[in-house]
Design a protein around this motif. Structure first.
Motif, mmCIF file in Angstrom:
data_model
loop_
_atom_site.group_PDB
_atom_site.id
_atom_site.type_symbol
_atom_site.label_atom_id
_atom_site.label_comp_id
_atom_site.label_asym_id
_atom_site.label_seq_id
_atom_site.Cartn_x
_atom_site.Cartn_y
_atom_site.Cartn_z
ATOM 1 N N LEU A 197 -27.672 26.296 48.545
ATOM 2 C CA LEU A 197 -26.916 25.043 48.639
ATOM 3 C C LEU A 197 -27.078 24.230 47.360
ATOM 4 O O LEU A 197 -26.102 23.680 46.825
ATOM 5 N N PHE A 198 -28.306 24.140 46.855
ATOM 6 C CA PHE A 198 -28.554 23.421 45.599
ATOM 7 C C PHE A 198 -27.733 24.024 44.462
ATOM 8 O O PHE A 198 -27.098 23.306 43.680
ATOM 9 N N LEU A 199 -27.728 25.359 44.378
ATOM 10 C CA LEU A 199 -26.979 26.026 43.311
ATOM 11 C C LEU A 199 -25.479 25.782 43.454
ATOM 12 O O LEU A 199 -24.788 25.511 42.466
ATOM 13 N N ALA A 200 -24.968 25.858 44.691
ATOM 14 C CA ALA A 200 -23.534 25.685 44.929
ATOM 15 C C ALA A 200 -23.071 24.278 44.585
ATOM 16 O O ALA A 200 -21.966 24.081 44.047
ATOM 17 N N VAL A 201 -23.912 23.276 44.878
ATOM 18 C CA VAL A 201 -23.544 21.878 44.574
ATOM 19 C C VAL A 201 -23.816 21.557 43.113
ATOM 20 O O VAL A 201 -22.993 20.957 42.411
ATOM 21 N N VAL A 203 -24.170 23.402 40.327
ATOM 22 C CA VAL A 203 -23.529 24.105 39.219
ATOM 23 C C VAL A 203 -22.337 23.324 38.659
ATOM 24 O O VAL A 203 -22.013 23.412 37.465
ATOM 25 N N TRP A 204 -21.689 22.491 39.481
ATOM 26 C CA TRP A 204 -20.521 21.722 39.040
ATOM 27 C C TRP A 204 -20.910 20.511 38.190
ATOM 28 O O TRP A 204 -20.055 19.876 37.584
ATOM 29 N N TYR A 205 -22.188 20.179 38.162
ATOM 30 C CA TYR A 205 -22.656 19.006 37.408
ATOM 31 C C TYR A 205 -23.459 19.403 36.165
ATOM 32 O O TYR A 205 -24.041 18.548 35.504
ATOM 33 N N VAL A 206 -23.476 20.685 35.848
ATOM 34 C CA VAL A 206 -24.207 21.150 34.661
ATOM 35 C C VAL A 206 -23.497 20.683 33.394
ATOM 36 O O VAL A 206 -22.282 20.828 33.256
ATOM 37 N N LYS A 207 -24.272 20.102 32.481
ATOM 38 C CA LYS A 207 -23.763 19.696 31.171
ATOM 39 C C LYS A 207 -24.460 20.547 30.113
ATOM 40 O O LYS A 207 -25.668 20.391 29.880
ATOM 41 N N PRO A 208 -23.728 21.459 29.454
ATOM 42 C CA PRO A 208 -24.364 22.368 28.478
ATOM 43 C C PRO A 208 -25.155 21.638 27.398
ATOM 44 O O PRO A 208 -26.121 22.192 26.863
ATOM 45 N N GLU A 209 -24.762 20.377 27.076
ATOM 46 C CA GLU A 209 -25.507 19.646 26.041
ATOM 47 C C GLU A 209 -26.957 19.370 26.446
ATOM 48 O O GLU A 209 -27.826 19.143 25.589
ATOM 49 N N ASN A 210 -27.230 19.390 27.764
ATOM 50 C CA ASN A 210 -28.618 19.207 28.221
ATOM 51 C C ASN A 210 -29.504 20.395 27.860
ATOM 52 O O ASN A 210 -30.739 20.292 27.913
ATOM 53 N N HIS A 298 -26.251 11.773 42.373
ATOM 54 C CA HIS A 298 -25.801 11.000 43.546
ATOM 55 C C HIS A 298 -25.347 11.871 44.712
ATOM 56 O O HIS A 298 -24.432 11.495 45.463
ATOM 57 N N GLN A 299 -25.987 13.023 44.850
ATOM 58 C CA GLN A 299 -25.734 13.879 46.022
ATOM 59 C C GLN A 299 -26.916 13.708 46.987
ATOM 60 O O GLN A 299 -27.649 14.659 47.288
ATOM 61 N N ASP A 300 -27.091 12.467 47.460
ATOM 62 C CA ASP A 300 -28.281 12.140 48.245
ATOM 63 C C ASP A 300 -28.353 12.917 49.559
ATOM 64 O O ASP A 300 -29.443 13.259 50.028
#
Length: 472
Positions: A197-201, A203-210, A298-300
Motif C-alpha cells: 500500500l505504501f509503495l502504491a500510494v 510512488v506517485w509522489y516521488v521527486k527524482p531531485e530528492n 498529506h496521506q494521513d
C-alpha cells in the motif's frame, strides 16, 4: 583435543528422532517462507530505513540494502546446504558442531544466544514505542513511569507494554509450533499488504531531485549504512532453527530460506527508493520513517494503516526471534552444554515449555528495565560472525566429508562461500569499536561457563568417559 571433538552428523540425526524428546514436524515450505518474511520484514523497513538514510547513506540507501542483501544471499545458500544435510534444531551452532568441533560450536551458540536475546528485547521495546504512538492517536496516554526503561531522571521505571508483548508471545509459542506459524502467516499477509500500500500510494509522489546528491556521504557511508541495516536481514538465520519441525526438510528448508530472503530484499530496495524519493534524506532521522513520509505528502489516512502494519510487522519479528532463541537453547541443552531443563519437552504440545518460559521472563525483564538503544549493533556482529563460520563450514565439510548426502548444494564452490566470508567480514569491520569490546566481553563470559560447566557435562564427554571405563 577434547575441545575439538566433533558430533557425527548421523548422531545429530538420530538424536532428533528420539521418542519423547523430539519436536513435532508440522511445518512446510510455505510456513518456513512466512517465518522468514515474518522475521525479516519489520524493524528494517519501519524503523532503520530513516536513520540509515539520514545519517549514513542518503538516497544511496538502496545500495546499502543491496550490499547487505548480497552478503545474506551468499550466506543463505551456505545455510541452505547445511539445513538440507543436517535438518536439526540449533542452526549455525549445530552445523559448527559437525564441522569444527565442540568448542567452536559452543562459542557460536553463545554468540547466537546474544543475537536472539538482544534482538528480542530491542524489538519488544520498538513494538512498545509504536503501540504507545497508536494509543496516543486515540487520546490514550499511559502513566509515564510505565512507558520506558528504568531512568529516574526522566521519570520512567519500567516499559510495561514491552513486557506484556513478550509474555503474550511466550504464551503463544507454548501452544505449539503450528499455531504459532499460523498466527505468524496471518500477520505477515497484513504487513506485506501494508508495505505494498505504501509503495502504491508513495510512488506517485516521488521527486527524482530528492535522489541528488545520490551518495552524499561517499561509499564509506553506504558501507556503514549496510552494516547498520544488516539487522533487518537476520531473520533467515532463525528459519534454520526450525529444521527439526519441518516436513521433508531436505526440500523445504532451502526453499524457505532462499525465497523469504529474495522477497524481502526486493521489498527493501523498492521501499528505500520510494522513501528517499518522497522525503529529502536529511529529514528522515525519525523512528517511524514510512509513516512520516506519508504524513509528509498529506496521506494521513494511509499513515494510520502503516502504523498498524508496523505493529503487526514488529510482532512477527519478535515471535520468530524468540522462537529461534528457544530452539537454540533446546539444541545446546540436548548436547549437555547447558542444564537439561532447557531441553525438557511438553509431551502433548511437543515444545520445550520450561525453556520457553525462562526465555520469555528473561527477555521481558531486559526489555522492561534496560535501555537497549545501542544493542542492535551487538546483534549485527553476532550474526555476521555466525554467517562467516557457516560459510567456512561448507568448505570444510566438502573437503572432509565429500560423500555426505546433500539435497541442496551451494553452486560455484568455493567462490560463493568465500564471497559470503568476504562480504560479511567487510561489514563486520564497519561496526564501532565499542561493539567489538562488548562482543569480546560476552564471549569471555561464555568461555568461563563452558570450562566450568559445559565441557564436563557434554554428551560427547559422557560417551567418551563411558567408553574409557568400559575399555578399562
Amino acid at each position: 583435543m577434547s575441545l575439538l571433538r566433533k558430533k557425527p552428523i548421523q548422531m545429530l540425526l538420530s538424536e532428533s528422532g528420539k521418542k519423547g524428546a523430539s519436536l513435532r514436524k508440522d511445518l512446510g515450505a510455505f510456513d518456513l517462507t512466512m517465518l522468514g518474511i515474518g522475521a525479516i520484514i519489520g524493524t528494517g523497513i519501519f524503523v532503520l530505513t530513516g536513520v540509515a538514510a539520514a545519517e549514513h547513506a542518503g538516497p544511496a540507501l538502496v545500495l546499502s540494502f543491496i550490499l547487505s542483501g548480497l552478503a545474506c544471499v551468499f550466506a543463505a545458500l551456505c545455510y541452505a546446504e547445511f539445513a538440507s544435510m543436517v535438518p536439526v534444531s540449533g542452526s549455525a551452532y549445530t552445523y559448527s558442531y559437525a564441522a569444527f568441533g565442540e568448542l567452536i560450536a559452543w562459542i557460536l551458540g553463545w554468540d547466537l544466544i546474544l543475537e536472539y536475546g538482544v534482538a528480542s528485547s530491542a524489538v519488544a521495546v520498538g513494538w512498545s514505542g509504536y503501540f504507545q504512538g497508536l494509543l496516543s492517536g486515540f487520546g490514550i496516554e499511559l502513566p509515564k513511569v510505565l512507558t520506558n526503561a528504568y531512568d529516574p531522571a526522566k521519570g520512567t521505571f519500567i516499559d510495561l507494554p514491552a513486557i506484556l508483548i513478550v509474555l503474550f508471545i511466550t504464551f503463544l509459542l507454548n501452544l505449539g509450533v503450528k499455531k504459532s506459524a499460523r498466527f505468524n502467516s496471518i500477520i505477515v499477509v497484513i504487513k506485506v499488504a501494508v508495505v505494498l500500500l505504501f509503495l502504491a500510494v508513495g510512488v506517485w509522489y516521488v521527486k527524482p531531485e530528492n535522489w541528488s546528491p545520490f551518495m552524499p556521504f561517499g561509499f564509506s557511508g553506504v558501507a556503514t549504512g549496510a552494516a547498520t541495516v544488516f539487522f533487518a536481514y537476520i531473520g533467515f538465520d532463525a528459519v534454520s532453527t526450525a529444521a527439526e519441525e519441518v516436513r521433508n526438510p531436505q526440500r523445504n528448508m532451502p526453499i524457505g530460506i532462499i525465497v523469504s530472503l529474495l522477497v524481502c530484499t526486493l521489498l527493501y530496495i523498492t521501499v528505500s527508493l520510494v522513501l528517499t524519493g518522497i522525503v529529502p534524506y536529511e529529514q528522515l532521522n525519525v523512528k517511524n520513517p514510512v509513516a512520516f513520509a506519508l504524513n509528509y505528502i498529506h496521506q494521513d489516512w494511509v499513515a494510520g494503516f502503516i502504523s498498524l502494519g508496523a505493529i503487526a510487522g514488529i510482532t512477527t519479528v519478535l515471535l520468530v526471534m524468540m522462537y529461534g532463541q528457544t530452539r537454540l537453547f533446546y539444541a545446546i541443552s540436548r548436547d549437555g552444554l547447558l542444564p537439561k531443563v532447557f531441553s525438557k519437552i511438553n509431551p502433548i504440545r511437543q515444545v520445550p515449555f520450561v525453556n520457553t518460559w525462562i526465555t520469555g521472563v528473561v527477555v521481558s525483564i531486559f526489555a522492561g528495565v534496560i535501555p537497549l538503544s545501542k544493542l542492535a549493533e551487538l546483534t549485527n556482529i553476532g550474526t555476521l560472525f555466525a554467517f562467516i563460520t557457516v560459510s567456512i563450514g561448507v568448505l570444510v565439510l566438502r573437503k572432509t566429508q565429500p560423500n555426505l548426502k546433500r539435497a541442496f548444494r551451494v553452486p560455484f564452490v568455493p567462490v560463493i562461500p568465500l564471497l559470503a566470508v568476504a562480504f560479511c567480514g567487510y561489514l563486520v569491520l564497519q561496526l564501532p569499536r565499542m561493539t567489538w569490546i562488548g562482543f569480546v566481553s560476552w564471549l569471555a563470559i561464555g568461555l568461563v561457563i563452558y570450562f566450568v560447566y559445559g565441557h564436563k557435562h557434554s554428551t560427547l564427554h559422557q560417551i567418551e568417559k563411558a567408553t574409557e571405563e568400559k575399555v578399562g
